[in-house]
Design a protein around this motif. Structure first.
Motif, PDB file in Angstrom:
ATOM      1  N   UNK A  71       6.634  10.193 -12.016  1.00 27.78           N
ATOM      2  CA  UNK A  71       7.186  10.398 -10.672  1.00 27.78           C
ATOM      3  C   UNK A  71       7.964  11.705 -10.599  1.00 27.78           C
ATOM      4  N   UNK A  72       8.700  12.029 -11.652  1.00 30.60           N
ATOM      5  CA  UNK A  72       9.460  13.280 -11.665  1.00 30.60           C
ATOM      6  C   UNK A  72       8.535  14.496 -11.689  1.00 30.60           C
ATOM      7  N   UNK A  73       7.434  14.399 -12.432  1.00 32.63           N
ATOM      8  CA  UNK A  73       6.450  15.486 -12.431  1.00 32.63           C
ATOM      9  C   UNK A  73       5.834  15.643 -11.047  1.00 32.63           C
ATOM     10  N   UNK A  74       5.480  14.515 -10.442  1.00 36.87           N
ATOM     11  CA  UNK A  74       4.896  14.514  -9.098  1.00 36.87           C
ATOM     12  C   UNK A  74       5.850  15.178  -8.106  1.00 36.87           C
ATOM     13  N   UNK A  75       7.126  14.831  -8.209  1.00 41.01           N
ATOM     14  CA  UNK A  75       8.136  15.362  -7.304  1.00 41.01           C
ATOM     15  C   UNK A  75       8.252  16.884  -7.425  1.00 41.01           C
ATOM     16  N   UNK A  76       8.146  17.395  -8.651  1.00 40.18           N
ATOM     17  CA  UNK A  76       8.253  18.845  -8.864  1.00 40.18           C
ATOM     18  C   UNK A  76       7.059  19.596  -8.275  1.00 40.18           C
ATOM     19  N   UNK A 101      11.251  10.251   1.234  1.00 36.08           N
ATOM     20  CA  UNK A 101      10.820   8.858   1.400  1.00 36.08           C
ATOM     21  C   UNK A 101      10.748   8.478   2.875  1.00 36.08           C
ATOM     22  N   UNK A 102      11.769   8.858   3.647  1.00 39.63           N
ATOM     23  CA  UNK A 102      11.782   8.537   5.076  1.00 39.63           C
ATOM     24  C   UNK A 102      10.660   9.263   5.795  1.00 39.63           C
ATOM     25  N   UNK A 103      10.438  10.521   5.444  1.00 36.59           N
ATOM     26  CA  UNK A 103       9.350  11.300   6.037  1.00 36.59           C
ATOM     27  C   UNK A 103       8.007  10.618   5.790  1.00 36.59           C
ATOM     28  N   UNK A 104       7.798  10.151   4.558  1.00 34.68           N
ATOM     29  CA  UNK A 104       6.552   9.462   4.217  1.00 34.68           C
ATOM     30  C   UNK A 104       6.381   8.200   5.066  1.00 34.68           C
ATOM     31  N   UNK A 105       7.433   7.399   5.183  1.00 32.38           N
ATOM     32  CA  UNK A 105       7.365   6.172   5.982  1.00 32.38           C
ATOM     33  C   UNK A 105       7.037   6.486   7.439  1.00 32.38           C
ATOM     34  N   UNK A 106       7.706   7.485   7.988  1.00 37.26           N
ATOM     35  CA  UNK A 106       7.479   7.832   9.388  1.00 37.26           C
ATOM     36  C   UNK A 106       6.057   8.347   9.607  1.00 37.26           C
ATOM     37  N   UNK A 107       5.495   9.023   8.616  1.00 35.32           N
ATOM     38  CA  UNK A 107       4.099   9.451   8.728  1.00 35.32           C
ATOM     39  C   UNK A 107       3.156   8.256   8.771  1.00 35.32           C
ATOM     40  N   UNK A 108       3.575   7.151   8.136  1.00 37.68           N
ATOM     41  CA  UNK A 108       2.779   5.919   8.150  1.00 37.68           C
ATOM     42  C   UNK A 108       3.135   5.036   9.355  1.00 37.68           C
ATOM     43  N   UNK A 127       0.813  -1.217   0.000  1.00 38.23           N
ATOM     44  CA  UNK A 127       0.000   0.000   0.000  1.00 38.23           C
ATOM     45  C   UNK A 127       0.850   1.272   0.000  1.00 38.23           C
ATOM     46  N   UNK A 128       2.167   1.126   0.182  1.00 37.91           N
ATOM     47  CA  UNK A 128       3.042   2.295   0.187  1.00 37.91           C
ATOM     48  C   UNK A 128       2.969   2.985  -1.166  1.00 37.91           C
ATOM     49  N   UNK A 129       2.810   4.287  -1.134  1.00 33.05           N
ATOM     50  CA  UNK A 129       2.484   5.042  -2.338  1.00 33.05           C
ATOM     51  C   UNK A 129       3.371   6.283  -2.409  1.00 33.05           C
ATOM     52  N   UNK A 130       4.632   6.081  -2.813  1.00 30.46           N
ATOM     53  CA  UNK A 130       5.581   7.197  -2.855  1.00 30.46           C
ATOM     54  C   UNK A 130       6.553   6.991  -4.008  1.00 30.46           C
ATOM     55  N   UNK A 131       6.831   8.037  -4.798  1.00 34.69           N
ATOM     56  CA  UNK A 131       7.691   7.869  -5.976  1.00 34.69           C
ATOM     57  C   UNK A 131       9.137   7.552  -5.661  1.00 34.69           C
ATOM     58  N   UNK A 132       9.588   7.781  -4.423  1.00 35.19           N
ATOM     59  CA  UNK A 132      10.984   7.510  -4.062  1.00 35.19           C
ATOM     60  C   UNK A 132      11.156   6.246  -3.231  1.00 35.19           C
ATOM     61  N   UNK A 192       5.344  13.661   0.028  1.00 31.40           N
ATOM     62  CA  UNK A 192       4.872  12.494  -0.695  1.00 31.40           C
ATOM     63  C   UNK A 192       3.428  12.562  -1.132  1.00 31.40           C
ATOM     64  N   UNK A 193       2.829  13.748  -1.123  1.00 32.69           N
ATOM     65  CA  UNK A 193       1.454  13.931  -1.576  1.00 32.69           C
ATOM     66  C   UNK A 193       1.287  15.370  -2.029  1.00 32.69           C
ATOM     67  N   UNK A 194       0.286  15.592  -2.879  1.00 33.97           N
ATOM     68  CA  UNK A 194       0.067  16.925  -3.455  1.00 33.97           C
ATOM     69  C   UNK A 194      -1.154  17.566  -2.810  1.00 33.97           C
ATOM     70  N   UNK A 195      -0.963  18.754  -2.276  1.00 31.66           N
ATOM     71  CA  UNK A 195      -2.062  19.492  -1.654  1.00 31.66           C
ATOM     72  C   UNK A 195      -2.745  20.370  -2.696  1.00 31.66           C
ATOM     73  N   UNK A 196      -3.883  20.918  -2.344  1.00 30.33           N
ATOM     74  CA  UNK A 196      -4.578  21.835  -3.243  1.00 30.33           C
ATOM     75  C   UNK A 196      -3.722  23.062  -3.529  1.00 30.33           C
ATOM     76  N   UNK A 197      -3.035  23.549  -2.513  1.00 30.07           N
ATOM     77  CA  UNK A 197      -2.188  24.731  -2.684  1.00 30.07           C
ATOM     78  C   UNK A 197      -1.074  24.474  -3.688  1.00 30.07           C
ATOM     79  N   UNK A 198      -0.440  23.296  -3.587  1.00 29.75           N
ATOM     80  CA  UNK A 198       0.660  22.960  -4.491  1.00 29.75           C
ATOM     81  C   UNK A 198       0.170  22.821  -5.936  1.00 29.75           C
ATOM     82  N   UNK A 199      -0.972  22.154  -6.127  1.00 27.80           N
ATOM     83  CA  UNK A 199      -1.496  21.997  -7.475  1.00 27.80           C
ATOM     84  C   UNK A 199      -1.988  23.331  -8.029  1.00 27.80           C
ATOM     85  N   UNK A 200      -2.603  24.137  -7.178  1.00 32.08           N
ATOM     86  CA  UNK A 200      -3.071  25.464  -7.599  1.00 32.08           C
ATOM     87  C   UNK A 200      -1.915  26.299  -8.134  1.00 32.08           C
ATOM     88  N   UNK A 201      -0.769  26.226  -7.469  1.00 29.27           N
ATOM     89  CA  UNK A 201       0.383  27.025  -7.888  1.00 29.27           C
ATOM     90  C   UNK A 201       0.782  26.700  -9.326  1.00 29.27           C
TER      91      UNK A 201
END
Length: 514
Positions: free
Chosen positions: A377-382, A187-194, A130-135, A389-398
């Motif tokens: 994955x590279x687009x997601x990362x940018x 990647x580590x931040x994402x794991x620790x959040x889980x 279920x881990x869902x992270x590009x890195x 490890x996830x895209x917020x409304x603010x990030x996508x809005x920008x």
């Protein structure tokens, strides 16, 4: 490097730095060892002409034995044997999925677990799927029998990180180091959040996804023996507190291990490695860092981050999320980008219902090429500006505002996209959700792909997909049988309700609006 460093030799502006050079050691400078298959080795191990019906004959008797798992054999061909990665205790192969033809890595180890341990391990692997992270390397399948454990992961061919950086860096500011290490921390931040602790963070466990870029993949989470111990198996990356009796592994120990990686990437040498295991452990416990390292050779920002991450007091180490905010990463502030083809497909995506999202998710897992996954994955990362490890409304809005210049239009577009993609309604678009929307559906929905995928789901070859057949692919879900029936009905034509999906209904469901 190679110069004696003392307190008197440090620049005045750096006198207030935390002391990294307490104690002494006669450690000699040692270059990092790259674990990478040489081209001639790869060539000699891959047959010139592969007869897939006789693939077992390519290997020794012990390899033939591990290929006997029927379910694994039904799904994959073994095409090539690989060198060991990250100290894995088993054999590693390149395999090809029989239906899709996609290349993957199979890690096969002896099953030494008790019945209770194997149940625990399977539960853990389900969590990893279920881990869902590009890195973080993707775990696709796993199998087990009385003799062996089989783990099938995404294929990576970018080589060893340290060697790549030696050839990729173009300035002494080491911007490439900041770029790749930011991905490691993400990647580590994402794991620790889980609430997942890696336990085995090391330089050999950080690989490059493909030769054409510096997309980083963290590996080693699924290795068989790691979850049944409470210490990093690579002892030179263990935090000092982990050597205490009855220690229970914590997130701060992962931070220490990551700090050692950054130290190696910046200075080109391990801070504590000595001639023997005992001396190395003693150096870690006493914070005896190699005195020959010239601490003035890196920037203040890099020194500050390293110092805080390998602080002997584990309570004083920053979290992965806090590390990502350090000034060290300001040099790689992500530049604004125009909407790419992937973002355009996100904008155009329309979801008919939950079943379509489920089927798309499965199709992407089994049919999307490595090249397209890495590109997305590279687009997601940018877009993921804060690297959580996830895209917020603010990030996508920008991104959309920078493209259109129209604030209201950008906000409406983001709200519409989130209403379509945010399946779990957590106010974020996660990597798998982004893949669903941004994949190239013209290629994904080829006749060959649709037919092979339908046949994969149609386990009883009835030319219809039932709730029970679909449910097989979602182990340990909370849906009841009646829930699954309702899910199936979402794809049925009203005049043909029979709690099953025909091939035509399947095609119509997936390709409508595409």
């Amino acid at each position: 490097m190679g110069c004696q460093a003392s307190k008197k030799q440090r620049k005045t502006s750096r006198d207030n730095r935390p002391s990294l050079l307490d104690g002494s050691t006669d450690l000699q400078n040692k270059k990092l060892i790259a674990v990478e298959t040489k081209p001639q080795e790869r060539k000699s191990k891959q047959p010139k002409s592969l007869d897939k019906n006789k693939v077992v004959e390519l290997f020794q008797a012990e390899h033939q034995q591990i290929y006997r798992n029927k379910k694994f054999q039904q799904d994959y061909f073994i095409t090539e044997e690989k060198v060991l990665i990250n100290g894995f205790q088993g054999t590693i192969f390149v395999v090809e999925h029989k239906v899709t033809g996609l290349k993957r890595i199979a890690k096969i180890a002896r099953n030494v677990l008790t019945s209770n341990q194997i149940a625990e391990y399977i539960e853990y692997l389900q969590q990893l799927k279920k881990i869902d992270h590009p890195n973080i390397i993707k775990l696709f399948d796993f199998y087990h029998d009385e003799k062996h454990i089989y783990l099938v992961e995404e294929y990576i061919d970018g080589g060893d990180l340290s060697q790549r950086l030696k050839t990729e860096m173009h300035s002494q500011e080491k911007i490439h180091v900041a770029f790749v290490f930011q991905q490691v921390l993400s990647a580590i931040n994402y794991l620790h959040q889980q609430d997942i602790i890696h336990k085995n963070v090391s330089l050999n466990g950080v690989l490059v996804a493909q030769k054409s870029n510096l997309l980083i993949k963290l590996i080693g989470l699924d290795d068989l023996f790691y979850i049944f111990q409470d210490f990093n198996t690579n002892f030179s990356y263990r935090a000092p507190e982990t050597f205490a009796e009855n220690y229970q592994y914590s997130k701060s120990a992962d931070i220490w291990s990551a700090g050692i990686i950054l130290f190696e990437l910046m200075y080109g040498i391990h801070p504590f490695q000595d001639s023997t295991r005992q001396l190395t452990i003693q150096n870690i416990k006493r914070n005896n860092i190699n005195q020959e390292i010239d601490v003035n050779s890196i920037s203040d920002e890099a020194f500050k981050l390293i110092s805080d991450m390998i602080n002997p007091d584990h309570n004083m180490r920053p979290s992965a999320k806090e590390c990502l905010k350090y000034k060290f990463f300001k040099t790689i502030r992500k530049s604004s980008m125009k909407i790419t083809s992937a973002l355009l497909r996100v904008k155009e995506f329309e979801s008919k219902n939950e079943l379509r999202l489920i089927l798309l998710s499965l199709m992407i897992e089994y049919l999307m090429s490595k090249e397209e996954r890495d590109k997305i994955a590279q687009t997601f990362y940018k877009i993921d500006l804060n690297n959580d490890g996830k895209i917020s409304k603010t990030e996508l809005y920008q991104q959309y505002f920078e493209s259109s210049g129209d604030e209201n239009l950008a906000r409406k577009e983001v709200e519409r996209i989130f209403s379509q993609l945010d399946v779990n309604k957590n106010q974020f678009i996660e990597f798998n959700e982004f893949l669903i929307a941004s994949c190239n559906k013209t290629a994904l929905f080829s006749e060959e792909n649709l037919t092979s995928f339908f046949n994969k789901l149609d386990r009883d070859h009835s030319k219809q997909i039932s709730a029970n057949e679909l449910k097989v692919f979602f182990y340990n879900t909370q849906l009841s049988q009646s829930d699954w029936q309702r899910v199936i009905q979402l794809g049925e034509k009203k005049e043909e309700t029979n709690n099953k999906i025909s091939y035509q209904e399947f095609i119509s469901l997936l390709t409508e609006n595409d």
